[in-house]
Write a protein that holds these residues in place. Structure first.
Motif, PDB file in Angstrom:
ATOM      1  N   THR A 117     -13.658   6.033  -0.689  1.00 25.69           N
ATOM      2  CA  THR A 117     -12.828   7.067  -0.230  1.00 25.69           C
ATOM      3  C   THR A 117     -13.526   8.394  -0.881  1.00 25.69           C
ATOM      4  N   ALA A 118     -13.627   8.309  -1.948  1.00 30.27           N
ATOM      5  CA  ALA A 118     -14.490   9.522  -2.727  1.00 30.27           C
ATOM      6  C   ALA A 118     -15.661   9.803  -2.046  1.00 30.27           C
ATOM      7  N   VAL A 119     -15.915  11.048  -1.580  1.00 29.63           N
ATOM      8  CA  VAL A 119     -17.129  11.244  -0.903  1.00 29.63           C
ATOM      9  C   VAL A 119     -18.309  11.644  -2.215  1.00 29.63           C
ATOM     10  N   ASN A 120     -17.853  11.894  -3.112  1.00 28.84           N
ATOM     11  CA  ASN A 120     -18.737  12.299  -4.185  1.00 28.84           C
ATOM     12  C   ASN A 120     -19.568  10.886  -4.569  1.00 28.84           C
ATOM     13  N   LEU A 121     -19.121   9.708  -4.464  1.00 29.69           N
ATOM     14  CA  LEU A 121     -20.102   8.740  -4.529  1.00 29.69           C
ATOM     15  C   LEU A 121     -21.176   8.491  -3.701  1.00 29.69           C
ATOM     16  N   ALA A 122     -20.996   8.667  -2.334  1.00 32.50           N
ATOM     17  CA  ALA A 122     -22.033   8.602  -1.289  1.00 32.50           C
ATOM     18  C   ALA A 122     -22.982   9.650  -1.493  1.00 32.50           C
ATOM     19  N   TRP A 123     -22.194  10.873  -1.962  1.00 35.19           N
ATOM     20  CA  TRP A 123     -23.344  12.092  -1.923  1.00 35.19           C
ATOM     21  C   TRP A 123     -24.063  11.912  -3.247  1.00 35.19           C
ATOM     22  N   ALA A 124     -23.620  11.512  -4.405  1.00 37.70           N
ATOM     23  CA  ALA A 124     -24.294  11.257  -5.516  1.00 37.70           C
ATOM     24  C   ALA A 124     -25.664  10.454  -5.405  1.00 37.70           C
ATOM     25  N   TRP A 156      13.578  16.904  -6.607  1.00 38.39           N
ATOM     26  CA  TRP A 156      15.033  17.377  -7.311  1.00 38.39           C
ATOM     27  C   TRP A 156      14.441  18.703  -8.240  1.00 38.39           C
ATOM     28  N   LEU A 157      13.281  18.621  -9.016  1.00 38.53           N
ATOM     29  CA  LEU A 157      12.924  19.701  -9.690  1.00 38.53           C
ATOM     30  C   LEU A 157      12.441  20.735  -8.843  1.00 38.53           C
ATOM     31  N   MET A 158      12.107  20.669  -7.637  1.00 41.41           N
ATOM     32  CA  MET A 158      11.865  21.839  -6.889  1.00 41.41           C
ATOM     33  C   MET A 158      12.849  22.136  -6.532  1.00 41.41           C
ATOM     34  N   GLN A 159      14.155  21.569  -6.180  1.00 44.54           N
ATOM     35  CA  GLN A 159      15.351  22.086  -5.402  1.00 44.54           C
ATOM     36  C   GLN A 159      16.188  22.807  -6.610  1.00 44.54           C
ATOM     37  N   ARG A 160      15.785  22.692  -7.791  1.00 45.31           N
ATOM     38  CA  ARG A 160      16.580  23.252  -8.803  1.00 45.31           C
ATOM     39  C   ARG A 160      15.700  24.451  -9.528  1.00 45.31           C
ATOM     40  N   GLY A 161      14.541  24.798  -8.759  1.00 43.20           N
ATOM     41  CA  GLY A 161      13.741  25.974  -9.169  1.00 43.20           C
ATOM     42  C   GLY A 161      12.939  25.748 -10.488  1.00 43.20           C
ATOM     43  N   GLU A 162      12.710  24.263 -10.674  1.00 42.62           N
ATOM     44  CA  GLU A 162      12.011  24.233 -11.802  1.00 42.62           C
ATOM     45  C   GLU A 162      10.459  24.090 -11.751  1.00 42.62           C
ATOM     46  N   ILE A 163       9.750  24.068 -10.366  1.00 42.31           N
ATOM     47  CA  ILE A 163       8.309  23.859 -10.408  1.00 42.31           C
ATOM     48  C   ILE A 163       8.099  25.191  -9.783  1.00 42.31           C
ATOM     49  N   SER A 164       6.880  25.808 -10.166  1.00 39.62           N
ATOM     50  CA  SER A 164       6.239  27.079  -9.628  1.00 39.62           C
ATOM     51  C   SER A 164       5.447  26.798  -8.657  1.00 39.62           C
ATOM     52  N   CYS A 165       4.498  25.563  -8.727  1.00 38.50           N
ATOM     53  CA  CYS A 165       3.503  25.368  -7.750  1.00 38.50           C
ATOM     54  C   CYS A 165       2.912  23.780  -8.023  1.00 38.50           C
ATOM     55  N   VAL A 166       2.490  23.320  -6.917  1.00 37.04           N
ATOM     56  CA  VAL A 166       1.633  22.081  -6.901  1.00 37.04           C
ATOM     57  C   VAL A 166       0.102  22.336  -7.050  1.00 37.04           C
ATOM     58  N   VAL A 167      -0.403  21.660  -8.051  1.00 34.27           N
ATOM     59  CA  VAL A 167      -2.037  21.877  -8.136  1.00 34.27           C
ATOM     60  C   VAL A 167      -2.560  20.272  -8.216  1.00 34.27           C
ATOM     61  N   VAL A 168      -3.274  20.190  -7.150  1.00 36.35           N
ATOM     62  CA  VAL A 168      -3.870  18.712  -7.240  1.00 36.35           C
ATOM     63  C   VAL A 168      -5.509  18.747  -6.831  1.00 36.35           C
ATOM     64  N   GLY A 169      -5.985  17.606  -7.182  1.00 32.22           N
ATOM     65  CA  GLY A 169      -7.482  17.410  -6.966  1.00 32.22           C
ATOM     66  C   GLY A 169      -7.693  16.909  -5.507  1.00 32.22           C
ATOM     67  N   SER A 170      -8.870  16.303  -5.351  1.00 34.52           N
ATOM     68  CA  SER A 170      -9.226  15.760  -3.950  1.00 34.52           C
ATOM     69  C   SER A 170     -10.347  14.740  -4.147  1.00 34.52           C
ATOM     70  N   ASP A 171     -10.211  13.697  -3.136  1.00 38.05           N
ATOM     71  CA  ASP A 171     -11.677  12.762  -3.199  1.00 38.05           C
ATOM     72  C   ASP A 171     -12.214  12.917  -1.948  1.00 38.05           C
ATOM     73  N   ARG A 172     -11.713  13.829  -0.885  1.00 37.82           N
ATOM     74  CA  ARG A 172     -12.575  14.209   0.244  1.00 37.82           C
ATOM     75  C   ARG A 172     -11.781  15.045   0.950  1.00 37.82           C
ATOM     76  N   ILE A 173     -12.569  16.155   1.462  1.00 35.05           N
ATOM     77  CA  ILE A 173     -11.963  17.380   2.167  1.00 35.05           C
ATOM     78  C   ILE A 173     -12.719  17.375   3.553  1.00 35.05           C
ATOM     79  N   ALA A 174     -12.046  17.168   4.627  1.00 35.51           N
ATOM     80  CA  ALA A 174     -12.694  17.145   5.615  1.00 35.51           C
ATOM     81  C   ALA A 174     -12.888  18.490   6.397  1.00 35.51           C
TER      82      ALA A 174
END
Ligand SMILES: CSC[C@H]1O[C@H](OP(=O)(O)O)[C@H](O)[C@@H]1O
Length: 338
Positions: free
Chosen positions: A91-98, A214-232
């Protein structure tokens, strides 16, 4: 507090000609390093998640080719070693890329191949630091950032992608804190993200994977930040299983959903997320924890290791070339020409 040595999970021992990998299967309990001499050993380390995280896998793959050359492999053996390493995870395109980048230098000799692997490593950490600088301003002061899996220093050559934004924000004086999804079944969040953030003195709280809504519903999360294995090419984002659910929840609660990934994770040759190969890992990884069964013997389990978040649910993609937002496909095309 004296700053800790920056965390770099993949290295090369020039004197012994060995690839050095921090064994992430053993964290947080023990820090042990694997010392590898063959493509088979590096491929196995990637396949068994001793090293994991798209950029880190690419760096390990590059050193796997370089170590074979340094140990006298013939051109045919180098081609075989490259194929073997590239096949370790789909899945991670970095493997094939490298591997492809190393393959373009196979005739250049051992010293040039090792230099190319060092360059891939150095460029990745520099990209992470650049992404941090570009992405940190997206985080409000005192943001409570939700992360999924581990997209930190342990997933890269160093500094991290998603956690690179967190580090850069903290370094700029923004007291952000992190909620880390444990991320079953390999527990990258509970074991790896929590470990590396605690090591850096950045406040982190571990959640089970079902708590975010549940934490989002209670206003306890400001944002989500994630990585990625491949972006089309259309901006669809492939990442650890569970990411798509977070994106839907973030949209429902009106929260920003950011993706941080180096340009080596952007795969313009893949038109859309549905075309990305999703790794299916063994059922045992779901129904066993440290070897102990947590489900009745013989009950089947599924483990698609990744899912795809449609571009429409992504607020912005932070790369070292710039931040893509709005029409992500058009923004990625612009960055491709940057
Ligand atoms: C910075 S890419 C990290 C990316 O890789 C992880 O998958 P795995 O631990 O299975 O290699 C996960 O999808 C992270 O977001």
């Amino acid at each position: 507090m004296t700053p800790r040595e920056p965390l770099r999970p993949v290295g090369y021992d020039d004197a012994a000609d060995r690839v050095r990998l921090l064994d992430q299967r053993k964290l947080p309990a023990v820090e042990t390093w694997l010392e590898l001499e063959t493509a088979e050993q590096v491929a196995d380390a990637i396949r068994t998640l001793a090293v994991r995280g798209a950029p880190a896998i690419g760096v390990a793959a590059a050193y796997g080719v370089a170590v074979e050359a340094r140990r006298g492999a013939s051109p045919e053996r180098l081609r075989e070693a490259s194929r073997l390493i590239a096949s370790a995870r789909p899945t991670a395109v970095n493997l094939a890329w490298a591997v492809a980048r190393m393959s373009r230098r196979l005739e250049a000799g051992p010293a040039a191949l090792l230099a190319e692997a060092h360059a891939i490593r150095d460029e990745d950490e520099a990209s992470c630091r650049r992404m941090g600088a570009l992405g940190a301003p997206l985080l409000p002061r005192g943001a409570r950032v939700l992360t999924h899996c581990n997209a930190g220093a342990l997933a890269t050559a160093g500094y991290g992608t998603a956690l690179g934004l967190v580090r850069a924000a903290v370094e700029a004086g923004n007291p952000v804190t992190v909620f880390a999804d444990e991320t079953r079944p390999f527990f990258q969040g509970a074991r790896l993200t929590a470990w590396e953030l605690q090591r850096d003195g950045i406040p982190v709280t571990v959640l089970t994977d079902g708590m975010a809504g549940w934490l989002m519903q209670r206003g306890e999360i400001s944002c989500v930040v994630v990585g990625s294995d491949r972006i089309a090419a259309n901006g669809d984002v492939c990442n650890k299983i569970g990411t798509y659910a977070l994106a839907v929840l973030a949209r429902h609660h009106g929260l920003p959903f950011y993706v941080a990934a180096p340009w080596s994770t952007v795969d313009l040759a893949t038109a859309r997320g549905a075309d990305i190969p999703i790794e299916e890992r063994g059922a045992d990884e779901v129904v066993r924890i440290n070897g102990a069964l947590i489900a009745p013997e013989g009950v089947p389990a599924r483990y698609p290791a990744f899912d795809v978040t449609p571009a429409a649910l992504v607020t912005a993609i932070v790369t070292e070339r710039g931040v893509a937002d709005g029409d992500l496909a058009a923004a990625l095309r612009r960055l491709a020409g940057a």
